[in-house]
Design a protein around this motif. Sequence first.
Motif, PDB file in Angstrom:
ATOM      1  N   ASN A  60       0.817  -1.209   0.000  1.00 37.48           N
ATOM      2  CA  ASN A  60       0.000   0.000   0.000  1.00 37.48           C
ATOM      3  C   ASN A  60       0.854   1.264   0.000  1.00 37.48           C
ATOM      4  OD1 ASN A  60      -2.920   0.643   0.117  1.00 37.48           O
ATOM      5  ND2 ASN A  60      -2.290   1.877   1.874  1.00 37.48           N
ATOM      6  N   ALA A  93      -5.590  -3.694  -5.729  1.00 42.01           N
ATOM      7  CA  ALA A  93      -6.276  -3.952  -4.462  1.00 42.01           C
ATOM      8  C   ALA A  93      -7.252  -5.119  -4.571  1.00 42.01           C
ATOM      9  CB  ALA A  93      -7.013  -2.698  -4.003  1.00 42.01           C
ATOM     10  N   ASP A  97      -3.787  -8.356  -1.042  1.00 45.50           N
ATOM     11  CA  ASP A  97      -4.297  -7.964   0.281  1.00 45.50           C
ATOM     12  C   ASP A  97      -3.470  -6.857   0.928  1.00 45.50           C
ATOM     13  OD1 ASP A  97      -6.304  -9.802   0.067  1.00 45.50           O
ATOM     14  OD2 ASP A  97      -5.247 -11.382   1.161  1.00 45.50           O
ATOM     15  N   PHE A 100      -4.787  -1.504  -0.505  1.00 41.52           N
ATOM     16  CA  PHE A 100      -6.191  -1.160  -0.296  1.00 41.52           C
ATOM     17  C   PHE A 100      -6.372   0.340  -0.482  1.00 41.52           C
ATOM     18  CE2 PHE A 100      -3.893  -1.379   3.683  1.00 41.52           C
ATOM     19  CZ  PHE A 100      -4.163  -0.163   4.283  1.00 41.52           C
ATOM     20  N   CYS A 138     -18.134   1.582   3.779  1.00 44.75           N
ATOM     21  CA  CYS A 138     -16.908   0.999   4.324  1.00 44.75           C
ATOM     22  C   CYS A 138     -16.639   1.519   5.727  1.00 44.75           C
ATOM     23  CB  CYS A 138     -15.705   1.326   3.440  1.00 44.75           C
ATOM     24  SG  CYS A 138     -15.811   0.638   1.777  1.00 44.75           S
ATOM     25  N   SER A 142     -10.913   3.558   4.619  1.00 48.65           N
ATOM     26  CA  SER A 142     -11.473   3.627   3.265  1.00 48.65           C
ATOM     27  C   SER A 142     -12.704   4.519   3.190  1.00 48.65           C
ATOM     28  CB  SER A 142     -11.842   2.223   2.772  1.00 48.65           C
ATOM     29  OG  SER A 142     -10.687   1.424   2.633  1.00 48.65           O
TER      30      SER A 142
END
Length: 339
Positions: A60, A93, A97, A100, A138, A142
């Motif tokens: 990420n 994403a 994993d 994100f 979410c 997010s």
Amino acid sequence: GEICTRPDVFIRNKVMNAWHIIEKMGANVSDVSPAERAQAVLDDLIEKSSAGQRELSPDNKSFSICLRAWCRSPRADSPEKAIQLLRKKEAHARYNDAVFIRADDYNITISKMIDDPKHGVERATALFEESIHRFSDCEGPSRPNAATLNALLNVFAKRRDRKSAEKAESYLRRMNFMHKEGRCFRPDAVSYRSVIDAWILSNDPVAPSRVESLVETMRKLSEEERRKDLRPDSNSYNLIIKACSLAPSMWNEPGDKGETLAIANRAFATLKTKNLTTHGSYSHMMNTYRAHMHFKDERYLPLMSSLWKRCCAEGMVSQFTLESFAASVLPKQFWKAIG
């Protein structure tokens, strides 16, 4: 034997971050932009991981660093590059994993659309709508937040026209409505300030009344919902007067009722009542009278002289007030007033 290491994702992220810092400092060291060099490192990670080197799969942070680098870049195509990278991160994403989407990814990309004079508003609006519809359910990082809205409102404000100011205010109302229904975040004080800025920068005749209305809305919400963050302060009322000072002069237009002056006077009276006047209050009032009163109006000079005397009596003299007063009266009147 010899101890050796191969550059891993952590090291490569450090390299990308170095290019991001160089981009942030505006210190381009070659014909290739720092953001482009960071992108090259990320692309190399993607290529190697796709070839089977899973230990080199970008995480990420890899995408976030590169995205920030593009959002700092002055290149003409940087807004488009930022959107392309956001899309690439979204694609990764889906099966990685370690990657994100965060609200901040959308926030900085939306903010970057300020640098796109042709399609910025449309792109920023589309990104905002996407973030609301895709991620409003979410949890955690997010989920869109007030900063997401503020990024969009700032893009509207920088367009400096009435249409964009109206759009900004409509989005503020919409988010407040959605919040009451429990479907969205709650706009914050920055949201209201961003819409106020949009109206001030529009230089439209209705800007003063819209700013006054927004400040009044803030006051009501601060009382009804006990929101201290929305309680109007000296800056809030000074912004009303500033909006009046920057609005187009209408005193010579048929049917003008002096509404702009009335709005400025109300805001200034509130500041006086609450003992919140600042040097900016006096400067903006002088600029308002200069813009919205005829110089030959018999009330003009007495008003200016009275403002200056109050300013001096309250110890509010500054470079700003001096310049405003000097621009509002004749030189001989200025020198006579300051002694």
